[in-house]
Design a protein around this motif. Structure first.
Motif, short mmCIF file in Angstrom:
data_model
loop_
_atom_site.label_atom_id
_atom_site.label_comp_id
_atom_site.label_asym_id
_atom_site.label_seq_id
_atom_site.Cartn_x
_atom_site.Cartn_y
_atom_site.Cartn_z
N VAL A 9 -72.97 79.19 117.69
CA VAL A 9 -72.43 79.02 116.48
C VAL A 9 -71.21 80.06 116.61
CG1 VAL A 9 -72.33 79.18 114.08
CG2 VAL A 9 -74.29 78.21 115.37
N ASN A 10 -69.86 79.55 116.48
CA ASN A 10 -68.92 80.34 116.46
C ASN A 10 -68.43 80.50 114.95
OD1 ASN A 10 -69.13 80.97 119.08
ND2 ASN A 10 -67.76 79.26 119.59
N VAL A 11 -68.14 81.78 114.60
CA VAL A 11 -67.55 81.90 113.12
C VAL A 11 -65.86 82.07 113.46
CG1 VAL A 11 -67.33 83.40 111.03
CG2 VAL A 11 -69.49 83.15 112.33
N LEU A 12 -65.08 80.90 112.96
CA LEU A 12 -63.92 80.92 113.16
C LEU A 12 -62.97 81.92 112.53
CD1 LEU A 12 -63.68 76.94 113.53
CD2 LEU A 12 -64.06 78.68 115.31
N ASN A 13 -62.90 81.90 111.19
CA ASN A 13 -62.16 82.98 110.33
C ASN A 13 -62.79 84.10 109.99
OD1 ASN A 13 -63.73 81.20 108.86
ND2 ASN A 13 -62.43 81.04 107.09
N TYR A 22 -65.57 79.00 104.39
CA TYR A 22 -66.43 79.43 105.77
C TYR A 22 -65.93 78.40 106.70
CZ TYR A 22 -68.82 83.43 103.45
OH TYR A 22 -69.30 84.44 102.36
N GLU A 23 -66.02 78.75 108.06
CA GLU A 23 -65.72 77.74 108.84
C GLU A 23 -66.65 78.24 110.15
OE1 GLU A 23 -61.74 77.48 109.86
OE2 GLU A 23 -60.84 76.77 108.01
N LYS A 71 -70.53 68.93 119.38
CA LYS A 71 -69.79 69.86 118.92
C LYS A 71 -69.06 69.35 117.66
CE LYS A 71 -68.07 72.88 121.63
NZ LYS A 71 -67.10 73.64 122.47
N PHE A 72 -69.02 70.22 116.65
CA PHE A 72 -68.37 69.86 115.15
C PHE A 72 -68.03 71.17 114.41
CE2 PHE A 72 -72.56 70.14 113.76
CZ PHE A 72 -72.55 70.80 112.47
N ILE A 73 -66.95 70.79 113.72
CA ILE A 73 -66.62 71.78 112.60
C ILE A 73 -67.29 71.84 111.26
CG2 ILE A 73 -64.75 73.20 111.59
CD1 ILE A 73 -64.93 73.30 114.59
N PHE A 74 -68.05 72.93 110.61
CA PHE A 74 -68.67 72.80 109.46
C PHE A 74 -67.99 73.87 108.50
CE2 PHE A 74 -72.67 74.11 107.01
CZ PHE A 74 -72.12 73.46 105.87
N GLU A 75 -67.29 73.31 107.51
CA GLU A 75 -66.62 74.23 106.63
C GLU A 75 -67.29 74.10 105.22
OE1 GLU A 75 -61.92 74.05 104.67
OE2 GLU A 75 -62.44 73.12 106.78
N ALA A 76 -67.27 75.39 104.61
CA ALA A 76 -68.07 75.43 103.38
C ALA A 76 -67.13 76.04 102.44
CB ALA A 76 -69.65 76.16 103.73
#
Length: 282
Positions: A9-13, A22-23, A71-76
């Motif tokens: 898991v990578n925290v992007l921002n 959150y991304e 792999k996917f991007i999860f934005e909350a």
């Protein structure tokens, strides 16, 4: 064994403003085809003392899941400040990233989050009413806490039972009718053979063998005595010595006789870390 394994898991921002979304970039591996989607959630812990201020920031269904690495991007969305006490906005809190299959959670990743002002003056003397525009968050992405749970997947639910199936025909015959029948017949045959009288010819042969053994023993004894006398006569030539040797030999024979009669010989004698942990457990 888990059908889905979380690889990273990578925290992007990060760091970011308190009001930014959150991304996360999530990578996982699927070993078998799944009938249902995976449900990902992000929860913000609003207070370390009560779960009443916890907020589910967002949830996402991912599927259908192909076998292999995905792999996917999860934005909350960010948390709503009106549901967080003013005293709990600044400081250390926790966010929880979870994944469940068929409403069964199998992995949870917890991160510590530090909320503080972007200026030293405000951090040194924070106002009574938090200034949200000047608060930034920093997710400690280098130190996640991963917890895994064992659940039942589709393949395990459809697998046949490990125990053998019922066999009703096996109970039609009583155990006492067959169990041990062969053993009983063998025991009866052995008793007849042991209890029967010995044949006369066999008894005669045994007697002849016993007599032959006795004569052979005597003859062997005579040969050994003669040989010993000749050797002693050649070496010593004294009658007194011969008498002493005969007496010694007689004493040895007496000991042998006592042992045969069963007389036993006598035997001889024998001797802030605590606060952060509470938030993570919560």
């Amino acid at each position: 064994m888990s059908v889905v394994s979380l690889l990273g898991v990578n925290v992007l921002n990060n760091p970011a403003k308190f009001g930014d979304p959150y991304e996360f970039e999530i990578t996982f591996e699927c070993l078998e085809p799944l009938q249902k989607d995976l449900e990902w959630k992000l929860t913000y812990v609003g207070s370390a003392t009560s779960d009443e201020h916890d907020q589910e920031l967002d949830s996402l269904l991912v599927g259908p899941i192909p076998v292999g690495v995905n792999k996917f991007i999860f934005e909350a969305d960010p948390p709503k400040t009106n549901k967080i006490p003013d005293a709990e906005i600044l400081g250390v809190t926790v966010i929880l990233l979870t994944c469940a299959y068929d409403s069964r959670e199998f992995v949870r990743v917890g991160y510590y989050v530090n909320n503080e002002y972007d200026s030293e003056e405000l951090n040194a003397d924070p106002p009574a009413k938090p200034i949200l525009e000047k608060i930034r968050r920093n997710v400690l992405a280098e130190k996640p806490r991963v917890t895994r749970f064992a659940i039942k997947w589709d393949s395990e639910a459809s697998a046949p039972p490990e125990f053998p199936p019922d066999q009703p025909e096996a109970d039609l015959v009583a155990d006492g009718d067959q169990y041990g029948a062969d053993e009983a017949e063998e025991e009866e045959e052995e008793e007849v053979e042991e209890g029967g009288e010995a044949a006369p010819d066999a008894m005669a042969e045994d007697a002849e063998m016993a007599g032959a053994e006795g004569e052979g023993a005597i003859a062997a004894g005579e040969v050994s005595d003669d040989g010993s006398e000749d050797l002693e006569a050649d070496s010593s030539g004294s009658e007194d010595e011969e008498l002493e040797e005969e007496e010694v030999e007689g004493e040895g024979e007496g000991d042998d006789a006592m042992e045969v009669d069963g007389v036993e010989k006598p035997n001889g004698a024998s001797g802030v870390e605590h606060h952060m942990d509470e938030v993570m457990v919560h």
